[in-house]
Design a protein around this motif. Sequence first.
Motif, mmCIF file in Angstrom:
data_model
loop_
_atom_site.group_PDB
_atom_site.id
_atom_site.type_symbol
_atom_site.label_atom_id
_atom_site.label_comp_id
_atom_site.label_asym_id
_atom_site.label_seq_id
_atom_site.Cartn_x
_atom_site.Cartn_y
_atom_site.Cartn_z
ATOM 1 N N PHE A 54 -13.047 3.206 -7.002
ATOM 2 C CA PHE A 54 -12.359 2.113 -7.690
ATOM 3 C C PHE A 54 -11.231 2.649 -8.577
ATOM 4 O O PHE A 54 -10.151 2.056 -8.653
ATOM 5 C CB PHE A 54 -13.362 1.313 -8.526
ATOM 6 C CG PHE A 54 -12.752 0.149 -9.245
ATOM 7 C CD1 PHE A 54 -12.366 -0.981 -8.554
ATOM 8 C CD2 PHE A 54 -12.556 0.188 -10.612
ATOM 9 C CE1 PHE A 54 -11.795 -2.056 -9.212
ATOM 10 C CE2 PHE A 54 -11.989 -0.877 -11.285
ATOM 11 C CZ PHE A 54 -11.603 -2.005 -10.578
ATOM 12 N N LEU A 55 -11.459 3.787 -9.233
ATOM 13 C CA LEU A 55 -10.430 4.364 -10.095
ATOM 14 C C LEU A 55 -9.280 4.981 -9.299
ATOM 15 O O LEU A 55 -8.178 5.143 -9.828
ATOM 16 C CB LEU A 55 -11.048 5.428 -11.005
ATOM 17 C CG LEU A 55 -11.947 4.891 -12.118
ATOM 18 C CD1 LEU A 55 -12.635 6.044 -12.833
ATOM 19 C CD2 LEU A 55 -11.149 4.058 -13.097
ATOM 20 N N MET A 56 -9.520 5.309 -8.045
ATOM 21 C CA MET A 56 -8.459 5.888 -7.221
ATOM 22 C C MET A 56 -7.598 4.825 -6.520
ATOM 23 O O MET A 56 -6.522 5.137 -6.010
ATOM 24 C CB MET A 56 -9.072 6.832 -6.186
ATOM 25 C CG MET A 56 -9.699 8.055 -6.824
ATOM 26 S SD MET A 56 -10.631 9.048 -5.690
ATOM 27 C CE MET A 56 -9.325 9.823 -4.777
ATOM 28 N N LEU A 57 -8.040 3.590 -6.519
ATOM 29 C CA LEU A 57 -7.290 2.523 -5.843
ATOM 30 C C LEU A 57 -5.907 2.247 -6.437
ATOM 31 O O LEU A 57 -4.966 1.996 -5.674
ATOM 32 C CB LEU A 57 -8.114 1.238 -5.811
ATOM 33 C CG LEU A 57 -9.275 1.243 -4.824
ATOM 34 C CD1 LEU A 57 -10.049 -0.063 -4.936
ATOM 35 C CD2 LEU A 57 -8.800 1.463 -3.416
ATOM 36 N N PRO A 58 -5.702 2.264 -7.767
ATOM 37 C CA PRO A 58 -4.344 2.004 -8.279
ATOM 38 C C PRO A 58 -3.305 3.009 -7.771
ATOM 39 O O PRO A 58 -2.179 2.635 -7.475
ATOM 40 C CB PRO A 58 -4.503 2.094 -9.797
ATOM 41 C CG PRO A 58 -5.918 1.783 -10.051
ATOM 42 C CD PRO A 58 -6.670 2.321 -8.872
ATOM 43 N N ALA A 59 -3.691 4.269 -7.652
ATOM 44 C CA ALA A 59 -2.747 5.265 -7.145
ATOM 45 C C ALA A 59 -2.425 4.998 -5.674
ATOM 46 O O ALA A 59 -1.269 5.117 -5.257
ATOM 47 C CB ALA A 59 -3.306 6.666 -7.321
ATOM 48 N N ALA A 60 -3.430 4.629 -4.902
ATOM 49 C CA ALA A 60 -3.189 4.313 -3.489
ATOM 50 C C ALA A 60 -2.284 3.098 -3.360
ATOM 51 O O ALA A 60 -1.364 3.076 -2.529
ATOM 52 C CB ALA A 60 -4.513 4.070 -2.777
ATOM 53 N N PHE A 61 -2.519 2.089 -4.187
ATOM 54 C CA PHE A 61 -1.674 0.898 -4.159
ATOM 55 C C PHE A 61 -0.239 1.229 -4.569
ATOM 56 O O PHE A 61 0.714 0.758 -3.950
ATOM 57 C CB PHE A 61 -2.251 -0.191 -5.069
ATOM 58 C CG PHE A 61 -1.423 -1.436 -5.090
ATOM 59 C CD1 PHE A 61 -1.426 -2.295 -4.014
ATOM 60 C CD2 PHE A 61 -0.618 -1.736 -6.181
ATOM 61 C CE1 PHE A 61 -0.644 -3.441 -4.018
ATOM 62 C CE2 PHE A 61 0.159 -2.873 -6.196
ATOM 63 C CZ PHE A 61 0.143 -3.735 -5.108
ATOM 64 N N ALA A 62 -0.075 2.055 -5.603
ATOM 65 C CA ALA A 62 1.271 2.429 -6.061
ATOM 66 C C ALA A 62 2.012 3.223 -4.987
ATOM 67 O O ALA A 62 3.204 2.989 -4.747
ATOM 68 C CB ALA A 62 1.188 3.233 -7.356
ATOM 69 N N LEU A 63 1.315 4.147 -4.328
ATOM 70 C CA LEU A 63 1.946 4.909 -3.256
ATOM 71 C C LEU A 63 2.337 4.003 -2.093
ATOM 72 O O LEU A 63 3.429 4.126 -1.528
ATOM 73 C CB LEU A 63 1.014 6.016 -2.768
ATOM 74 C CG LEU A 63 0.863 7.212 -3.687
ATOM 75 C CD1 LEU A 63 -0.234 8.127 -3.175
ATOM 76 C CD2 LEU A 63 2.169 7.966 -3.799
ATOM 77 N N PHE A 64 1.440 3.086 -1.732
ATOM 78 C CA PHE A 64 1.734 2.157 -0.651
ATOM 79 C C PHE A 64 2.926 1.273 -0.995
ATOM 80 O O PHE A 64 3.796 1.026 -0.159
ATOM 81 C CB PHE A 64 0.505 1.286 -0.362
ATOM 82 C CG PHE A 64 0.752 0.221 0.652
ATOM 83 C CD1 PHE A 64 0.858 0.519 1.987
ATOM 84 C CD2 PHE A 64 0.906 -1.097 0.254
ATOM 85 C CE1 PHE A 64 1.104 -0.473 2.915
ATOM 86 C CE2 PHE A 64 1.161 -2.095 1.164
ATOM 87 C CZ PHE A 64 1.253 -1.785 2.509
#
Length: 96
Positions: A54-64
């Motif tokens: 869950f904490l890694m999702l914002p970085a994945a969303f920002a990269l996407f």
Amino acid sequence: MKSLGALPRSVLILEAVGMILLALAWLSLNQYISLPAPFASQMAAVVMIFAGIFLMLPAAFALFWKLAQGIAPQLMQGDKTSSSHSDRTKRDDADH
């Protein structure tokens, strides 16, 4: 996006904390380290895994999001020159 340094600092911190939680859960489940009593159970490891993801999702969303803006900037800007259907038919009207 040229580098990971282009991500906001808060997103990078969340990413690092998520990776640490995943590593702790893996090490705990494989009994390489022993955590304090509340964190030593399998249920706590499962919670750490989900929290880490869950904490890694914002970085994945920002990269996407940055990737999508780089590949198709026209899709991300919206329609700035919107014209109605009647305006287009008036310009293309052949009945003079």
